[in-house]
Design a protein around this motif. Structure first.
Motif, mmCIF file in Angstrom:
data_model
loop_
_atom_site.group_PDB
_atom_site.id
_atom_site.type_symbol
_atom_site.label_atom_id
_atom_site.label_comp_id
_atom_site.label_asym_id
_atom_site.label_seq_id
_atom_site.Cartn_x
_atom_site.Cartn_y
_atom_site.Cartn_z
ATOM 1 N N ALA A 177 -3.381 -2.091 -5.004
ATOM 2 C CA ALA A 177 -2.652 -0.951 -4.782
ATOM 3 C C ALA A 177 -2.506 -0.191 -6.254
ATOM 4 N N SER A 184 -10.363 2.816 -1.815
ATOM 5 C CA SER A 184 -9.554 4.174 -1.146
ATOM 6 C C SER A 184 -9.531 5.173 -2.267
ATOM 7 N N TYR A 226 -1.282 -8.071 -3.726
ATOM 8 C CA TYR A 226 -1.657 -7.006 -3.306
ATOM 9 C C TYR A 226 -1.423 -5.675 -4.177
ATOM 10 N N ALA A 232 0.751 -1.330 0.062
ATOM 11 C CA ALA A 232 0.037 -0.018 0.116
ATOM 12 C C ALA A 232 0.800 1.520 -0.103
ATOM 13 N N LEU A 257 -3.828 3.542 5.891
ATOM 14 C CA LEU A 257 -4.277 4.209 4.682
ATOM 15 C C LEU A 257 -4.914 5.559 5.085
ATOM 16 N N MET A 307 -7.965 -1.111 -0.723
ATOM 17 C CA MET A 307 -6.994 -0.395 -1.339
ATOM 18 C C MET A 307 -7.554 0.031 -2.617
#
Length: 419
Positions: free
Chosen positions: A100, A174, A96, A31, A198, A171
Motif C-alpha cells: 500500500a 496498481s 500489507y 488499501a 481498488l 496493491m
C-alpha cells in the motif's frame, strides 16, 4: 487470559448469521490508505485483528473511526511510513503496509509480522514482486524497508500461489507505471474483494480470481464506499457445527460458491444441504460416513477448515484421512483432541492424520491457534460433560460475537476472563 467453557449438547437449532470476512477486511483496510480522501468500509467484523489494524492506521497519522461494523479512513494526513513493532508482532496482516505505502508514498517499513503459529510463512514472494516492480529492499534482522523512486510494471511469476504476496503485489502494481502481469496468482475470494475495492477507487485490475492477473497502473486512487464479502471460513465452521451435532441449522449470509469443496465433502458424508440466495441449511439427522480430505490453495479444500472438519470426522463411521499440504504445523490441534479421547494417528511423512470414529469426553484443552480453537468448541459440543478451552483469545481473532451467536442457537458456552 480468557477461557471458553462449553457443555456437550444433543442438538442445536435455529439460524446463525455470518459476519464480514476478516481476511478480506484486513487488506482492504490497509488499501484504504492508498486513496485520496475518505473511504467508508462496511460489514467490517469486530475482531481483535480488526481492532489492531485500526490502531496501526491511527499510528500512521490517518483519520480513522470504527463503530457499528463500519470503518471510516481518511489517509490524507498520514505522516509515518513504519508500523510500530508491537502492533506488527500482533498482526501478520500488518505487512500489507508494504504494498500500500510503496504504491502511495514510494516507501514503507515494518518488522516481520506475527500471527498464529501454524508454520513457516515467509514474505520472500512479496519482496520478489516488489523488486520486480523496481523497489529496493533492505532487511535488517526482522526489520524490512522498501523504497522506489518509481515503480514500473513487470511480469511476475509466483513460485507458490501465495495469498498475501498476490495481494501485496496487486496493491503496489496498481499505481506502477505501465502493465503488470502476475502469473500463478492466488485465486481466493478475498483477493477478488481487494481487487474490486481498488477498481472502485479507480484502479484497472483484471483477472482477479484466476491464476493470471493483469494490472494497468494508474496515477492516483480515490476513497470510496465499499462492503466486504461474507466470511467463508466462519460460514464453513457453522455448517460443520450443524453437521457434527446432527442438527438442522440455517446459516445466513453465505456465498455458497466460496465454500464448494466443503459442501461437496459434507454431502459425501451424508449431510443434506439446501441452498438459497441468502444462505445454506444443513441437515445432519442421518449417520455420517468417513471421507478423505486434502487441503489445497483455493479453490481446493481450505486449510482454515481442516481442524473443524477433523472434529466432524471423529464422529463419522469408518476411517478417514486428512492430508495437510498448506501449513506444516497445522496439526497442533490433534494432541488436544486426543486429550478428549479422539483416536487420531498422525503421520509426519506426508502430513497425514488418520481419524477413526470415537466418542469424546470433556476436559481441559488449549487453543493453539485460531482454527484449532474453533475446532475445540465443536469438539466440546459433542463431548460428554464440560470442556474448558484455554487461550480462548485465539478464537476471538476470527469469529465475531462468537459467544452470543452460539448461545442464540442453543449452545451452552461461556467466557471466563478477558482476552
Amino acid at each position: 487470559m480468557s477461557q471458553f467453557v462449553v457443555s456437550g449438547t444433543e442438538q442445536i437449532n435455529g439460524e446463525i448469521s455470518v459476519s464480514g470476512a476478516k481476511n478480506a477486511a484486513l487488506p482492504v483496510a490497509m488499501a484504504s490508505l492508498m486513496g485520496h480522501g475518505e473511504s467508508v468500509l462496511c460489514d467490517i467484523p469486530d475482531l481483535r485483528d480488526i481492532r489492531n489494524i485500526v490502531k496501526i492506521i491511527d499510528s500512521l497519522g490517518a483519520e480513522v473511526e470504527y463503530k457499528n461494523n463500519q470503518l471510516t479512513v481518511n489517509p490524507d494526513a498520514v505522516d509515518k511510513i513504519q508500523v510500530p513493532e508491537d502492533l506488527a508482532q500482533e498482526l501478520r496482516a500488518s505487512y500489507y503496509i508494504l504494498g500500500a505505502f510503496l504504491a502511495r508514498h514510494g516507501q514503507a517499513e515494518t518488522t516481520i509480522p506475527g500471527g498464529c503459529d501454524i508454520g513457516d510463512r515467509p514474505i520472500d514472494l512479496h519482496l520478489k514482486g516488489f523488486k520486480a516492480l523496481g523497489a529496493e529492499v533492505t532487511i535488517d534482522g526482522t526489520f524490512v524497508h522498501i523504497e522506489a523512486e518509481k515503480l514500473t510494471g513487470a511480469k511476475i511469476y509466483l513460485d507458490y500461489p501465495s495469498v498475501g504476496a498476490t495481494m501485496n503485489i496487486i496493491m503496489a502494481a496498481s499505481m506502477a507505471e505501465g502493465k503488470t502481469v502476475i502469473e500463478n496468482a492466488a485465486r481466493e475470494p478475498e483477493i477478488v474483494d481487494l481487487a474490486n475495492y481498488l477498481n472502485v477507487m479507480g484502479a484497472e485490475i483484471k483477472g482477479a480470481g484466476t491464476d493470471v492477473i493483469r494490472i494497468e497502473g494508474v496515477e492516483e486512487l480515490t476513497g470510496t464506499e465499499y462492503t466486504i464479502i461474507p466470511d467463508r471460513i466462519e460460514a464453513g465452521t457453522y455448517l460443520i457445527m450443524g453437521a457434527v451435532t446432527g442438527s438442522e441449522l440455517y446459516v445466513d449470509n453465505v456465498l455458497v460458491e466460496h465454500i464448494k469443496p466443503l459442501v461437496a465433502k459434507l454431502k459425501e458424508m451424508g449431510v443434506r444441504i439446501e441452498e438459497d440466495v441468502d444462505g445454506v441449511k444443513v441437515n445432519a439427522k442421518s449417520d455420517l460416513k468417513a471421507v478423505d480430505v486434502k487441503t489445497l490453495p483455493y479453490p481446493g479444500f481450505p486449510t482454515d477448515l481442516q481442524a473443524p472438519f477433523m472434529v466432524l470426522l471423529t464422529q463419522a463411521e469408518g476411517e478417514s484421512k486428512v492430508i495437510e499440504t498448506v501449513f506444516e504445523n497445522r496439526f497442533a490441534h490433534v494432541e488436544e483432541l486426543k486429550k478428549m479421547g479422539a483416536e487420531i494417528k498422525e503421520k509426519k511423512i506426508g502430513h497425514t492424520a488418520v481419524v477413526h470414529q470415537t466418542p469424546l469426553t470433556g476436559t481441559e484443552v488449549r487453543a493453539t491457534d485460531l482454527r484449532a480453537g474453533a475446532a475445540l468448541i465443536l469438539a466440546g459440543l459433542v463431548a460428554e460433560g464440560e470442556t474448558t478451552i484455554k487461550e480462548g483469545y485465539h478464537i476471538e481473532r476470527g469469529y465475531e460475537n462468537v459467544i452470543d451467536k452460539l448461545r442464540g442457537v442453543g449452545i451452552d458456552i461461556k467466557k471466563i476472563g478477558n482476552s
